[in-house]
Design a protein around this motif. Structure first.
Motif, PDB file in Angstrom:
ATOM      1  N   PRO A  35       0.834  -1.212   0.000  1.00  0.00           N
ATOM      2  CA  PRO A  35       0.000   0.000   0.000  1.00  0.00           C
ATOM      3  C   PRO A  35       0.869   1.264   0.000  1.00  0.00           C
ATOM      4  O   PRO A  35       1.935   1.290   0.626  1.00  0.00           O
ATOM      5  CB  PRO A  35      -0.808  -0.129   1.292  1.00  0.00           C
ATOM      6  CG  PRO A  35      -0.805  -1.588   1.610  1.00  0.00           C
ATOM      7  CD  PRO A  35       0.504  -2.097   1.132  1.00  0.00           C
ATOM      8  N   GLU A  36       0.395   2.277  -0.694  1.00  0.00           N
ATOM      9  CA  GLU A  36       1.134   3.528  -0.765  1.00  0.00           C
ATOM     10  C   GLU A  36       0.636   4.501   0.295  1.00  0.00           C
ATOM     11  O   GLU A  36      -0.474   4.349   0.827  1.00  0.00           O
ATOM     12  CB  GLU A  36       0.979   4.143  -2.156  1.00  0.00           C
ATOM     13  CG  GLU A  36       1.555   3.278  -3.279  1.00  0.00           C
ATOM     14  CD  GLU A  36       1.396   3.951  -4.634  1.00  0.00           C
ATOM     15  OE1 GLU A  36       0.793   5.056  -4.670  1.00  0.00           O
ATOM     16  OE2 GLU A  36       1.855   3.396  -5.644  1.00  0.00           O
ATOM     17  N   GLY A  37       1.464   5.483   0.593  1.00  0.00           N
ATOM     18  CA  GLY A  37       1.092   6.484   1.577  1.00  0.00           C
ATOM     19  C   GLY A  37       1.280   5.997   3.005  1.00  0.00           C
ATOM     20  O   GLY A  37       1.803   4.905   3.265  1.00  0.00           O
ATOM     21  N   GLU A  38       0.845   6.786   3.930  1.00  0.00           N
ATOM     22  CA  GLU A  38       0.984   6.449   5.348  1.00  0.00           C
ATOM     23  C   GLU A  38      -0.044   5.403   5.750  1.00  0.00           C
ATOM     24  O   GLU A  38      -1.241   5.545   5.463  1.00  0.00           O
ATOM     25  CB  GLU A  38       0.828   7.711   6.197  1.00  0.00           C
ATOM     26  CG  GLU A  38       1.131   7.478   7.676  1.00  0.00           C
ATOM     27  CD  GLU A  38       1.054   8.756   8.480  1.00  0.00           C
ATOM     28  OE1 GLU A  38       2.107   9.287   8.851  1.00  0.00           O
ATOM     29  OE2 GLU A  38      -0.088   9.212   8.732  1.00  0.00           O
ATOM     30  N   VAL A  39       0.420   4.390   6.432  1.00  0.00           N
ATOM     31  CA  VAL A  39      -0.453   3.302   6.879  1.00  0.00           C
ATOM     32  C   VAL A  39      -0.152   3.001   8.346  1.00  0.00           C
ATOM     33  O   VAL A  39       0.940   3.290   8.852  1.00  0.00           O
ATOM     34  CB  VAL A  39      -0.256   2.024   6.034  1.00  0.00           C
ATOM     35  CG1 VAL A  39      -0.694   2.248   4.595  1.00  0.00           C
ATOM     36  CG2 VAL A  39       1.185   1.562   6.087  1.00  0.00           C
ATOM     37  N   THR A  40      -1.130   2.410   9.002  1.00  0.00           N
ATOM     38  CA  THR A  40      -0.964   1.931  10.376  1.00  0.00           C
ATOM     39  C   THR A  40      -1.157   0.423  10.364  1.00  0.00           C
ATOM     40  O   THR A  40      -2.223  -0.062   9.942  1.00  0.00           O
ATOM     41  CB  THR A  40      -1.968   2.589  11.323  1.00  0.00           C
ATOM     42  OG1 THR A  40      -1.753   4.006  11.331  1.00  0.00           O
ATOM     43  CG2 THR A  40      -1.811   2.059  12.738  1.00  0.00           C
ATOM     44  N   VAL A  41      -0.151  -0.263  10.793  1.00  0.00           N
ATOM     45  CA  VAL A  41      -0.202  -1.722  10.777  1.00  0.00           C
ATOM     46  C   VAL A  41      -0.338  -2.228  12.203  1.00  0.00           C
ATOM     47  O   VAL A  41       0.138  -1.609  13.159  1.00  0.00           O
ATOM     48  CB  VAL A  41       1.065  -2.323  10.120  1.00  0.00           C
ATOM     49  CG1 VAL A  41       1.171  -1.890   8.662  1.00  0.00           C
ATOM     50  CG2 VAL A  41       2.311  -1.941  10.889  1.00  0.00           C
TER      51      VAL A  41
END
Length: 319
Positions: free
Chosen positions: A131-137
């Motif tokens: 996934p592109e951009g800011e993510v929270t995993v």
């Protein structure tokens, strides 16, 4: 009888025994303690709730990874950067590889994230993009792998874009930024379902695995060594004491001299040899040399007979 125990030779033997037995007992006790610790941790792990069912916490609050925090859900926010494939990993008895992406956080460090598992070879394969951009995993926390971890390839020589071990010490040499000494595996598949989630592994050193029973086996070996040293010491003492007693009683046979051995009965020394037999050709009264009818005696008798034609009158002495 036991004064020999005070000789320099026996001082060395006694010192070895005094040091060896406590050392063997100490090592056996230590191995037994390791086994008991593993049994206790296994029992605690069975009684404790599944770590993945507990509430997720920020990554920094769960570090460093230990037996308590291993498997706990951890949250981190950032953007995906470099991607690597980890070949030689098995899932559901099938050979495949992990898809590993580094999540760069606001702190500047990157968190290794195993996004999933794919079957087949890691060479020339198309992997779903991150996934592109800011993510929270939110993933299950795991400690960095080492050479004893399952599936690790420590031989090296892998193609570019592949790693054999999920470890900060390995990844930090491949990227220009710091890496957390931990990694997470996503418990759910990403959208599209092409990859399968990788379940979290139990922390190293917990549970009744093969290493736990190795500790138990080493415990028995060290105690056997201690008993063997003590047994050999008693055996040596007994043999030495018996030898000293035999010498005191005069039971030790004298060593034969170099010329004390009996000569073999050869043909010259036997009483029945050809030279000592009374019936030999030289000693028989009837031999050719002693018979009165021999050729020399016959000629002598003929020369002394006056009636003989060979009688020499001039040679006959006057009587």
């Amino acid at each position: 009888m036991y004064r020999f125990l005070l000789t320099p030779r026996w001082w060395g033997i006694n010192l070895f025994v005094v040091l060896a037995i406590p050392f063997c007992v100490f090592m056996g006790t230590w191995q037994l303690g390791r086994f008991e610790d593993r049994v206790q941790s296994h029992e605690q792990a069975e009684k404790a709730p599944d770590p993945s069912t507990r509430a997720a916490k920020p990554l920094d609050e769960l570090l460093p990874v230990d037996k308590v925090t291993s498997g706990r859900p951890a949250t981190a926010t950032g953007t995906y950067a470099d991607q690597f494939l980890v070949p030689g990993r098995t899932l559901d008895d099938r050979q495949g590889f992990y898809v590993l992406n580094l999540l760069r956080t606001d702190s500047g460090k990157a968190l290794p994230v195993v996004r999933g598992w794919l079957p087949g070879s890691a060479t020339d394969v198309r992997v779903p993009a991150a996934p592109e951009g800011e993510v929270t995993v939110v993933g299950d926390l795991q400690a960095s792998e080492n050479t004893r971890s399952d599936g690790v390839n420590a031989r090296g020589g892998l193609p570019s874009g592949q790693v054999g071990m999920i470890s900060a010490a390995t990844l930090v040499n491949l990227v220009p930024y710091d890496v957390y000494d931990a990694w997470v595996t996503l418990p759910e598949a990403e959208a599209g379902g092409a990859m399968k989630p990788v379940p979290a592994a139990a922390p190293e050193g917990s549970g009744l695995d093969l290493k736990a029973f190795q500790n138990l086996g080493y415990t028995g070996e060290w105690f056997v060594f201690a008993a063997f040293v003590l047994f050999m010491w008693f055996r040596l003492v007994r043999r030495e004491a018996e030898a000293e007693r035999d010498i005191a009683l005069g039971l030790v046979p004298e060593e034969p001299g170099p010329g004390s051995q009996d000569a073999p009965e050869g043909p010259e020394n036997t009483p029945d040899g050809p030279e000592n037999t009374p019936d030999g050709p030289e000693n028989t009264p009837d031999g050719p040399e002693n018979t009165p009818d021999g050729p020399e005696d016959a000629a002598k008798g003929a020369s002394e007979d006056p009636s003989s034609p060979d009688y020499d009158v001039a040679s006959t002495p006057v009587r």
